[in-house]
Design a protein around this motif. Structure first.
Motif, PDB file in Angstrom:
ATOM      1  N   PHE A 168      52.896  65.046 -81.892  1.00 36.75           N
ATOM      2  CA  PHE A 168      52.499  66.427 -81.624  1.00 36.75           C
ATOM      3  C   PHE A 168      52.572  67.336 -82.848  1.00 36.75           C
ATOM      4  CE2 PHE A 168      54.309  65.305 -77.264  1.00 36.75           C
ATOM      5  CZ  PHE A 168      53.068  64.940 -76.786  1.00 36.75           C
ATOM      6  N   TRP A 169      53.485  67.076 -83.781  1.00 35.47           N
ATOM      7  CA  TRP A 169      53.664  67.994 -84.903  1.00 35.47           C
ATOM      8  C   TRP A 169      52.405  68.147 -85.766  1.00 35.47           C
ATOM      9  CZ3 TRP A 169      56.988  71.676 -85.854  1.00 35.47           C
ATOM     10  CH2 TRP A 169      57.046  72.226 -87.145  1.00 35.47           C
ATOM     11  N   PRO A 170      51.613  67.084 -86.020  1.00 36.43           N
ATOM     12  CA  PRO A 170      50.394  67.292 -86.819  1.00 36.43           C
ATOM     13  C   PRO A 170      49.430  68.323 -86.238  1.00 36.43           C
ATOM     14  CG  PRO A 170      50.904  64.956 -86.691  1.00 36.43           C
ATOM     15  CD  PRO A 170      51.839  65.652 -85.742  1.00 36.43           C
ATOM     16  N   PHE A 171      49.518  68.610 -84.945  1.00 34.41           N
ATOM     17  CA  PHE A 171      48.613  69.584 -84.350  1.00 34.41           C
ATOM     18  C   PHE A 171      49.107  71.025 -84.516  1.00 34.41           C
ATOM     19  CE2 PHE A 171      47.426  65.690 -82.177  1.00 34.41           C
ATOM     20  CZ  PHE A 171      46.048  65.772 -82.158  1.00 34.41           C
ATOM     21  N   VAL A 172      50.295  71.214 -85.089  1.00 36.76           N
ATOM     22  CA  VAL A 172      50.795  72.566 -85.371  1.00 36.76           C
ATOM     23  C   VAL A 172      51.264  72.705 -86.810  1.00 36.76           C
ATOM     24  CG1 VAL A 172      51.453  73.089 -82.991  1.00 36.76           C
ATOM     25  CG2 VAL A 172      53.081  71.954 -84.503  1.00 36.76           C
ATOM     26  N   ASP A 173      50.987  71.711 -87.673  1.00 34.37           N
ATOM     27  CA  ASP A 173      51.452  71.819 -89.045  1.00 34.37           C
ATOM     28  C   ASP A 173      50.675  72.860 -89.843  1.00 34.37           C
ATOM     29  OD1 ASP A 173      49.035  70.559 -89.281  1.00 34.37           O
ATOM     30  OD2 ASP A 173      49.802  68.753 -90.269  1.00 34.37           O
ATOM     31  N   ASN A 174      49.614  73.420 -89.263  1.00 36.04           N
ATOM     32  CA  ASN A 174      48.942  74.539 -89.919  1.00 36.04           C
ATOM     33  C   ASN A 174      49.681  75.849 -89.710  1.00 36.04           C
ATOM     34  OD1 ASN A 174      48.300  74.454 -87.157  1.00 36.04           O
ATOM     35  ND2 ASN A 174      46.421  75.603 -87.450  1.00 36.04           N
ATOM     36  N   VAL A 175      50.661  75.865 -88.800  1.00 34.58           N
ATOM     37  CA  VAL A 175      51.428  77.080 -88.536  1.00 34.58           C
ATOM     38  C   VAL A 175      52.610  77.198 -89.495  1.00 34.58           C
ATOM     39  CG1 VAL A 175      52.763  78.346 -86.807  1.00 34.58           C
ATOM     40  CG2 VAL A 175      50.760  77.012 -86.112  1.00 34.58           C
ATOM     41  N   TRP A 176      53.269  76.075 -89.765  1.00 36.51           N
ATOM     42  CA  TRP A 176      54.547  76.098 -90.474  1.00 36.51           C
ATOM     43  C   TRP A 176      54.427  75.512 -91.873  1.00 36.51           C
ATOM     44  CZ3 TRP A 176      57.536  79.076 -87.724  1.00 36.51           C
ATOM     45  CH2 TRP A 176      57.411  79.084 -86.331  1.00 36.51           C
TER      46      TRP A 176
END
Length: 605
Positions: free
Chosen positions: A112-120
């Motif tokens: 799941f983290w690759p789908f929010v790594d643009n946030v952090w």
């Protein structure tokens, strides 16, 4: 440290950068046409996927990275987004907000983290001396400015076109998180807010998706483009599922992003002629156009689509016993005013919010005989109980209930951790009152421990009395699975019984903000007595239309004493409501503010 991290750099193929295409064509914008890569005439433009297959088979000396026959052409009905999790939109929102503590397995984090790594954006990493615990600190991407110094802009050569970058002000969003990686026999990931972090982002997730694409989505795009398809064809194929694309963070995806994702592969394979997907055709002056398929081919596509859904079905499968949520036949809104209040970041209450909930017969009995498991709740009331569990940090029972019922003490609502949810979300921490350490945390015999090992619940905390000799193998076994033994040093006579003040204070010190007390009879009677009733905030009692008789176990709290020595009721709920769920009647009441109840209890005693 460089002002721009490595994840901010995306290789460009003689085009604009994908991260800066925030004002380009999005899903709701006109489609950008695409000129095929290395296409010389119209005859080459009409090349089909079958021609590419035969060409690749005849060419035995394939350059490195060139697709094979199985890679070059995928099944026409296979969706590019078929492999993304079905609830990816909800998961991305949770990992974007990080409002509460999030516990994940290593597999879930990597998925799941690759789908929010643009946030952090990662700031630093700290490792423990043993090397089994690593802490990574992240800040929101919009916290740092992107304005380059004017001197660096002047040094750019005229041949290289400057990147279009969205100007951001400094300290725009001050949200930061901490990601702790625990190694060992039961590894896991814990995500929490860092001290000093703002409570909320100053922007929404869609704004971040507009600025930068996440690597999870771009990896899917890259894999599809490297099969030998035109970038514009890949883009059109993605646009066939706009809801899925937006859920994965691709609402603002452009053809330029697809070109950038496949740029390296195209440079390594210059002899490969790119083709559109089956069902699409490149027309000069119009770009990629979807063509009408024959009926038989459309049937084949439907069959492939169904097979593709069947391949993704294991992701959607839920364990047996999952309760559908939210319920369609009835509403649980009547519980809102009796639930714990929202947590306030930075506040540390002295005691957690305590809710007492149990099922009783018409004559006030919990079971037919001591130690006998008795079912009093119908399906509707059972779902309500699991909803109450999802809204509390911990669920507390006595050792008698554990030995008699062998419960799992988890939340089985659809969407909870282990039941289609993320990590262990909605799963309360089981707390067992076991002064003499009678309960054995053996996974072979304990349903609670088995559920914790399967990711369908949390490992328990066992509260024992001082000087209790816990067998070493039990301590090792429980701690090895993430549980622990808590020794409460404060006791009170007679019988060396534990004090509720010390128990609740210890739970609050461990970060527990709300506790749901479910049983058994001795625990409920002791907590609802006049001496301890001021610790209770609300009561939810499920009444069953049956009588269990005089041999049953009941709830009988000790009363208080009035001014003249007359007994008074230990608990007198206020704001009482009655609600019918199936065959059961639900009584909800507030016991009142703890300060007022404490004063009343002191005067009564």
């Amino acid at each position: 440290m460089s002002e721009m991290s490595e994840e901010d750099h995306v290789e460009s193929f003689e085009i604009g950068n994908a991260d800066d295409a925030s004002d380009g064509s999005a899903i709701d914008q006109p489609v950008e046409t695409d000129i095929p890569y290395q296409v010389e005439d119209q005859q080459t433009n009409d090349i089909t996927a079958q021609t590419l297959q035969s060409a690749l088979v005849e060419n035995n000396d394939q350059p490195q990275g060139q697709p094979t026959q199985s890679q070059a052409v995928s099944r026409p009905g296979r969706s590019i987004l078929a492999d993304i999790p079905p609830n990816i939109a909800q998961i991305r929102q949770l990992l974007f907000e990080c409002a509460d503590r999030i516990e994940l397995s290593v597999t879930e984090f990597e998925r799941f983290w690759p789908f929010v790594d643009n946030v952090w954006v990662k700031q630093r990493t700290n490792a423990s001396k043993s090397g089994r615990c690593t802490s990574e600190y992240y800040i929101c991407r919009l916290r740092r400015p992107t304005v380059r110094p004017q001197q660096q802009q002047q040094q750019q050569t005229e041949r290289k076109r400057a990147r279009r970058r969205t100007v951001r002000e400094k300290s725009m969003c001050n949200v930061s998180i901490k990601v702790v990686r625990n190694e060992g026999p039961f590894p896991g990931i814990v995500i929490t807010r860092t001290p000093g972090s703002d409570r909320h982002h100053r922007h929404d997730l869609d704004h971040i998706d507009k600025i930068k694409r996440n690597s999870g989505l771009m990896e899917l795009v890259r894999n599809e483009a490297c099969k030998g398809y035109l970038p514009s064809s890949v883009f059109h194929k993605l646009r066939e599922e706009p809801n899925k694309l937006a859920a994965a963070g691709g609402k603002h995806l452009t053809v330029t992003d697809v070109r950038n994702a496949s740029a390296k592969w195209r440079m390594q394979n210059p002899d490969v002629e790119l083709v559109p997907h089956p069902g699409f055709q490149y027309q000069l002056g119009f770009g990629i156009v979807k063509v009408q398929q024959p009926d038989q081919q459309q049937q084949d596509q439907q069959g492939d689509q169904q097979s593709g859904e069947q391949e993704a079905a294991p992701v959607r499968q839920l364990p047996p016993g999952t309760l559908p949520f939210p319920p369609k036949e009835f509403s649980l809104d009547f519980l809102d005013s009796y639930l714990p209040p929202p947590a306030v970041m930075g506040s540390k209450p002295q005691y957690p919010h305590v809710t007492v909930s149990y099922a009783s017969s018409m004559d006030g009995r919990l079971s037919l005989t001591p130690g006998a498991q008795t079912i009093l709740s119908g399906p509707e009331a059972n779902l309500m109980t699991h909803y109450l569990r999802s809204r509390h940090d911990a669920i507390l029972v006595g050792v008698g209930t554990m030995l008699a019922d062998n419960p799992e003490l988890n939340c089985r609502l659809e969407g909870a951790g282990g039941y289609g949810g993320l990590g262990r979300m909605w799963q309360p921490r089981p707390v067992i009152i076991d002064p003499l350490a009678r309960w054995d945390p053996r996974p072979e015999t304990s349903r609670l421990m088995q559920a914790a090992m399967d990711g369908r619940g949390r490992p328990p905390w066992v509260i024992v009395a001082p000087n209790t000799q816990v067998p070493p193998d039990r301590v090792v076994r429980l701690k090895g699975h993430g549980g622990d033994y808590l020794c409460i040093m404060e006791v009170r006579p007679p019988g060396w019984r534990l004090r509720w003040q010390a128990i609740l204070h210890a739970l609050a010190a461990e970060g527990i903000r709300s506790v749901l007390v479910e049983g058994g009879g001795r625990v409920l009677s002791d907590l609802l007595s006049a001496e301890h009733a001021h610790f209770v905030d609300s009561v939810v009692v499920t009444l069953a239309p049956t009588f269990l008789g005089a041999q049953g176990v009941g709830v009988a709290p000790l009363p208080g004493m009035g001014e003249m020595g007359a007994p008074i009721a230990p608990v007198d709920p206020r704001d009482v409501t009655w609600t019918f769920l199936g065959k059961n009647a639900i009584m909800c009441g507030k016991v009142g503010r703890r300060e007022q109840q404490h004063e009343q209890g002191t005067q009564a005693v």
